[in-house]
Design a protein around this motif. Structure first.
Motif, mmCIF file in Angstrom:
data_model
loop_
_atom_site.group_PDB
_atom_site.id
_atom_site.type_symbol
_atom_site.label_atom_id
_atom_site.label_comp_id
_atom_site.label_asym_id
_atom_site.label_seq_id
_atom_site.Cartn_x
_atom_site.Cartn_y
_atom_site.Cartn_z
ATOM 1 N N LYS A 127 0.696 -1.032 0.229
ATOM 2 C CA LYS A 127 0.336 0.156 0.076
ATOM 3 C C LYS A 127 0.580 1.141 0.245
ATOM 4 N N ILE A 179 3.205 4.480 8.698
ATOM 5 C CA ILE A 179 2.890 3.665 7.411
ATOM 6 C C ILE A 179 2.571 4.817 6.350
ATOM 7 N N ARG A 180 2.841 6.389 6.675
ATOM 8 C CA ARG A 180 2.754 7.155 5.679
ATOM 9 C C ARG A 180 4.277 7.526 5.019
ATOM 10 N N ARG A 181 5.172 6.806 5.757
ATOM 11 C CA ARG A 181 6.939 7.404 5.507
ATOM 12 C C ARG A 181 6.870 6.195 4.338
ATOM 13 N N HIS A 198 2.067 1.756 13.419
ATOM 14 C CA HIS A 198 1.648 3.573 13.599
ATOM 15 C C HIS A 198 1.713 3.896 12.373
ATOM 16 N N PRO A 199 0.778 4.877 11.849
ATOM 17 C CA PRO A 199 0.350 5.382 11.255
ATOM 18 C C PRO A 199 1.240 6.459 9.936
ATOM 19 N N GLU A 200 2.101 7.215 11.405
ATOM 20 C CA GLU A 200 3.122 7.888 10.816
ATOM 21 C C GLU A 200 4.404 6.671 10.284
ATOM 22 N N TRP A 256 7.563 5.089 15.982
ATOM 23 C CA TRP A 256 8.378 6.173 16.290
ATOM 24 C C TRP A 256 9.678 6.322 15.567
ATOM 25 N N HIS A 293 7.465 3.019 1.955
ATOM 26 C CA HIS A 293 7.732 3.140 0.006
ATOM 27 C C HIS A 293 7.553 2.206 -0.047
ATOM 28 N N SER A 352 2.473 4.796 -0.158
ATOM 29 C CA SER A 352 1.696 6.232 0.451
ATOM 30 C C SER A 352 1.595 7.085 -1.603
ATOM 31 N N ALA A 353 0.913 7.618 -0.585
ATOM 32 C CA ALA A 353 -0.526 8.852 -1.984
ATOM 33 C C ALA A 353 1.295 9.287 -3.358
#
Length: 185
Positions: free
Chosen positions: A4, A145-147, A141-143, A122, A149, A6-7
């Motif tokens: 999945k 996952i957001r970062r 953690h969502p942060e 983190w 690749h 990130s954008a």
């Protein structure tokens, strides 16, 4: 490849990054394990590892990808698992994981852009930011996952390490050959 992105990234970017990996680094708790820590009355801890993950690490080694662990906790259980899997480098009880990464890069001669790191929380973010390929289990953690690749469909301790190992094998065009060998073909 289960992912999945990130954008900002897409599957092609994750695959390209994974194709350059010469050294794959992992956190332990929440990555190799589900993050649960079982304490005995004497203060000893127990952890549970997934055998699929172990086979993935061995598959990476079979194609010449070095492996390492950088973890904040100190554990004889981790030492035993590292020995069993023949993981090349182990750093335990690490407060600043970037210091361990710098030592690892110096020791191996591998560039940060040729390293991957799988983490879940983190304390892993600084190392993930420095490595060329950042991965996370599904329950990170969502942060994180957001970062990342690349994000596994599996949770930590439930095959996430194996998924990222398979993704690297596929990106380096080695998965099909290893599978054929495994089935005797």
């Amino acid at each position: 490849m289960a992912q999945k992105p990130s954008a900002a990234q897409g599957p092609a970017d994750a695959t390209e990054r994974a194709s350059r990996i010469k050294l794959m680094i992992f956190d332990v708790d929440g990555v190799f394990t589900d993050g649960s820590l079982f304490f005995t009355a004497e203060g000893d801890t127990m952890k549970s590892f997934n055998s699929l993950d172990g086979y993935g690490v061995k598959a990476l080694a079979s194609i010449g990808v070095q492996t390492a662990i950088i973890t904040g906790r100190q554990s004889g259980i981790v030492t035993a698992r590292v020995r069993e899997l023949a993981i090349t480098h182990l750093f335990q009880g690490v407060e600043d994981k970037t210091v361990a990464l710098a030592e690892l890069l110096q020791k191996t001669g591998v560039a940060a852009s040729e390293c991957g790191y799988m983490g879940d929380d983190w304390p892993d973010l600084p190392v993930m930011r420095l490595c060329g390929f950042a991965a996370a289990p599904a329950n990170a953690h969502p942060e994180v996952i957001r970062r990342a690749h690349w994000v596994a469909e599996a949770r930590g301790g439930h095959g996430a390490v194996r998924e990222v190992c398979d993704a690297i094998l596929r990106a380096q065009n080695r998965y099909d050959d290893l599978l054929a060998t495994a089935i005797g073909g």
